[in-house]
Design an enzyme around this catalytic site. Structure first.
Site, PDB file in Angstrom:
ATOM      1  N   ARG A 217      74.937  55.518  37.297  1.00 52.42           N
ATOM      2  CA  ARG A 217      75.032  54.788  38.996  1.00 52.42           C
ATOM      3  C   ARG A 217      73.737  55.342  39.348  1.00 52.42           C
ATOM      4  NH1 ARG A 217      77.583  51.504  36.833  1.00 52.42           N
ATOM      5  NH2 ARG A 217      79.739  50.316  37.407  1.00 52.42           N
TER       6      ARG A 217
ATOM      7  N   GLU B  82      70.302  49.045  44.223  1.00 46.60           N
ATOM      8  CA  GLU B  82      70.157  47.910  43.345  1.00 46.60           C
ATOM      9  C   GLU B  82      70.714  46.664  43.842  1.00 46.60           C
ATOM     10  OE1 GLU B  82      71.747  49.998  39.803  1.00 46.60           O
ATOM     11  OE2 GLU B  82      73.173  48.210  39.807  1.00 46.60           O
TER      12      GLU B  82
ATOM     13  N   HIS C 105      69.999  47.367  35.009  1.00 47.12           N
ATOM     14  CA  HIS C 105      71.409  47.530  34.893  1.00 47.12           C
ATOM     15  C   HIS C 105      71.795  46.815  33.700  1.00 47.12           C
ATOM     16  CE1 HIS C 105      75.037  49.036  36.973  1.00 47.12           C
ATOM     17  NE2 HIS C 105      75.314  48.960  35.826  1.00 47.12           N
TER      18      HIS C 105
HETATM   19  P1  NAD Z   1      84.344  58.243  31.403  1.00 43.77           P
HETATM   20  O1  NAD Z   1      85.098  58.271  32.400  1.00 43.77           O
HETATM   21  O2  NAD Z   1      84.842  57.997  29.953  1.00 43.77           O
HETATM   22  O3  NAD Z   1      83.558  59.749  31.392  1.00 43.77           O
HETATM   23  C1  NAD Z   1      83.006  60.204  32.565  1.00 43.77           C
HETATM   24  C2  NAD Z   1      83.075  61.823  32.227  1.00 43.77           C
HETATM   25  O4  NAD Z   1      82.486  62.252  33.382  1.00 43.77           O
HETATM   26  C3  NAD Z   1      84.166  62.463  32.111  1.00 43.77           C
HETATM   27  O5  NAD Z   1      84.595  63.211  31.121  1.00 43.77           O
HETATM   28  C4  NAD Z   1      84.669  63.375  33.428  1.00 43.77           C
HETATM   29  O6  NAD Z   1      85.355  64.616  33.475  1.00 43.77           O
HETATM   30  C5  NAD Z   1      83.229  63.709  33.787  1.00 43.77           C
HETATM   31  N1  NAD Z   1      83.013  63.726  35.322  1.00 43.77           N
HETATM   32  C6  NAD Z   1      83.525  63.531  36.357  1.00 43.77           C
HETATM   33  N2  NAD Z   1      82.860  64.034  37.442  1.00 43.77           N
HETATM   34  C7  NAD Z   1      82.325  65.016  36.956  1.00 43.77           C
HETATM   35  C8  NAD Z   1      81.253  65.954  37.821  1.00 43.77           C
HETATM   36  N3  NAD Z   1      81.324  65.930  39.028  1.00 43.77           N
HETATM   37  N4  NAD Z   1      80.633  66.675  36.943  1.00 43.77           N
HETATM   38  C9  NAD Z   1      80.681  66.479  35.629  1.00 43.77           C
HETATM   39  N5  NAD Z   1      81.473  65.659  34.947  1.00 43.77           N
HETATM   40  C10 NAD Z   1      82.025  64.829  35.740  1.00 43.77           C
HETATM   41  O7  NAD Z   1      83.385  57.164  31.742  1.00 43.77           O
HETATM   42  P2  NAD Z   1      82.234  56.562  30.675  1.00 43.77           P
HETATM   43  O8  NAD Z   1      82.721  55.372  30.231  1.00 43.77           O
HETATM   44  O9  NAD Z   1      81.557  57.435  29.802  1.00 43.77           O
HETATM   45  O10 NAD Z   1      81.223  56.260  31.843  1.00 43.77           O
HETATM   46  C11 NAD Z   1      80.182  56.965  32.582  1.00 43.77           C
HETATM   47  C12 NAD Z   1      79.638  56.228  33.593  1.00 43.77           C
HETATM   48  O11 NAD Z   1      78.744  55.154  32.915  1.00 43.77           O
HETATM   49  C13 NAD Z   1      80.702  55.122  34.366  1.00 43.77           C
HETATM   50  O12 NAD Z   1      81.296  55.995  35.294  1.00 43.77           O
HETATM   51  C14 NAD Z   1      79.809  54.151  34.761  1.00 43.77           C
HETATM   52  O13 NAD Z   1      79.336  54.486  36.220  1.00 43.77           O
HETATM   53  C15 NAD Z   1      78.420  54.063  33.919  1.00 43.77           C
HETATM   54  N6  NAD Z   1      78.465  52.807  33.113  1.00 43.77           N
HETATM   55  C16 NAD Z   1      77.133  52.062  33.451  1.00 43.77           C
HETATM   56  C17 NAD Z   1      76.803  50.977  32.913  1.00 43.77           C
HETATM   57  C18 NAD Z   1      75.464  50.216  32.707  1.00 43.77           C
HETATM   58  O14 NAD Z   1      75.496  49.089  32.153  1.00 43.77           O
HETATM   59  N7  NAD Z   1      74.557  51.072  33.265  1.00 43.77           N
HETATM   60  C19 NAD Z   1      78.008  50.601  31.709  1.00 43.77           C
HETATM   61  C20 NAD Z   1      79.236  51.088  31.729  1.00 43.77           C
HETATM   62  C21 NAD Z   1      79.439  52.428  32.679  1.00 43.77           C
END
Ligand code: NAD
Length: 332
Positions: free
Chosen positions: A236, A265, A297
């Site tokens: 994000r 964005e 995105h």
């Molecule tokens: P997920 O929930 O499986 O994993 C997120 C990880 O981040 C978890 O292991 C959590 O413990 C860790 N985390 C949370 N807060 C933290 C902090 N303060 N410090 C360190 N680690 C921390 O999520 P995911 O499915 O892997 O997705 C990750 C991110 O990708 C989503 O939150 C979303 O915003 C983004 N995303 C972007 C797109 C895109 O098209 N660009 C698509 C899907 C997801």
């Protein structure tokens, strides 16, 4: 028949939703504009609203959706930083999302961006099309042997880590809930955030945006990074303080930045603004740097991901009508 209004939709959303199993059981209303307090009246009489990453469900919007008789808020994405969860709970809404439509899609795009930026593939493509076969200025570096820091080892971060291990990189990671068994199996070491910032040649962000992670990368944290570090953000935009990033870029501290997301964005990404002057000065500056690569995105945009988003969302809306519990892992 149950009804659902989809906001911020493009032709491909319509295509995938209209091909989802049991789609004919739902009366779909596709809107191209985004859902916010100023457009919430369009949800009047709808059973469900279905939103994407840049719709803005603040308290005012949620109050209006409640007044409009909406029962379900369905996010066709994984992140939910654009929804006031507290307000939604107070107004009695259930919120469903698609937590894992294709973590491969996002991880693969993030590595693709890094490869493109490092090996200047985007510049080489344009040069060769102009019959310019010179290699000057296109020197990259081997990924093998470099240290990659993965921040957030959830679904996407783990796949990205595994891909980088496949390139013979040393992978280090930081997560507030580390999974040591997984790390040991993959040959990955967990470290503190500052340890990761200090040691990484490449830093890849895979964590959610919330009050704790807002501007995780900022003036102070940029100072802790290696000279010439490469940054990749497909999570994000709000994870990076753009002002601090621009300062670090100007000071020539950063080797390259690959971004699929940007903190402002909304209203810019997903639309064609060619021929118009962008009013966001920081975005204009970012786009002017030769070592910044940006996509709009699109990390999620694969056939598999769009099919899964449509399948899960359709299934949840049908369950609302049938008064059945929503798919477990999708409920926030
Ligand atoms: P997920 O929930 O499986 O994993 C997120 C990880 O981040 C978890 O292991 C959590 O413990 C860790 N985390 C949370 N807060 C933290 C902090 N303060 N410090 C360190 N680690 C921390 O999520 P995911 O499915 O892997 O997705 C990750 C991110 O990708 C989503 O939150 C979303 O915003 C983004 N995303 C972007 C797109 C895109 O098209 N660009 C698509 C899907 C997801």
């Amino acid at each position: 028949m149950i009804s659902a209004a989809l906001y911020d939709t493009k032709p491909y959303d319509r295509e995938y939703f209209q091909n989802a199993l049991f789609h004919e059981k739902i009366d779909w209303q596709f809107h191209e504009f985004r859902l916010s307090a100023s457009t919430a009246a369009t949800a009047t009489g709808m059973d469900a609203v279905c939103i994407f990453v840049n719709d803005c469900l603040d308290r005012t919007c949620i109050a209006q959706l409640s007044k409009a008789g909406v029962k379900l808020i369905a996010l066709r994405c994984a992140g939910y930083n654009n929804v006031d969860l507290k307000a939604a709970k107070e107004f009695g809404f259930t919120i469903v999302r698609v937590p894992a439509y294709s973590p491969h899609a996002v991880a693969e795009h993030s590595v693709g961006l890094l490869l493109t930026l490092n090996r200047h593939i985007h510049r080489a493509y344009n040069r060769v099309r102009e019959h310019n076969f010179s290699l000057t200025g296109l020197i990259g570096f081997d990924l093998a042997g470099k240290t990659v820091g993965i921040v957030g080892t959830g679904k996407i971060g783990r796949i990205a880590a595994k891909i980088y291990r496949g390139f013979d990189c040393r992978v280090i990671a930081h997560d507030i809930s580390p999974c040591h068994d997984w790390a040991a199996q993959q040959g990955i070491e967990y470290t503190s955030l500052s340890g990761l910032l200090n040691e990484s040649d490449i830093i890849s962000l895979h964590l959610p945006l919330n009050s704790e992670t807002y501007h995780l990368l900022c003036r102070e944290t940029f100072k802790q990074m290696k000279q010439g570090v490469y940054l990749v953000n497909t999570s994000r935009g709000g994870l990076i303080d753009t002002t601090g990033l621009l300062e670090a870029l100007k000071a020539d501290c950063i080797g390259g930045v690959a971004l699929d997301v940007y903190e402002r964005e909304g209203g810019v990404f997903f639309e064609d603004h060619s021929g118009h002057i962008l009013q966001d000065d920081e975005l204009n500056l970012l786009l002017a740097y030769p070592n910044v690569l940006m996509t709009s995105h699109q990390a999620f945009l694969t056939h598999e991901a769009l099919s899964e988003i449509a399948r899960i969302t359709t299934e949840n809306i049908i369950r609302l009508q049938a008064n059945q519990p929503y798919i477990d892992e999708t409920v926030l």
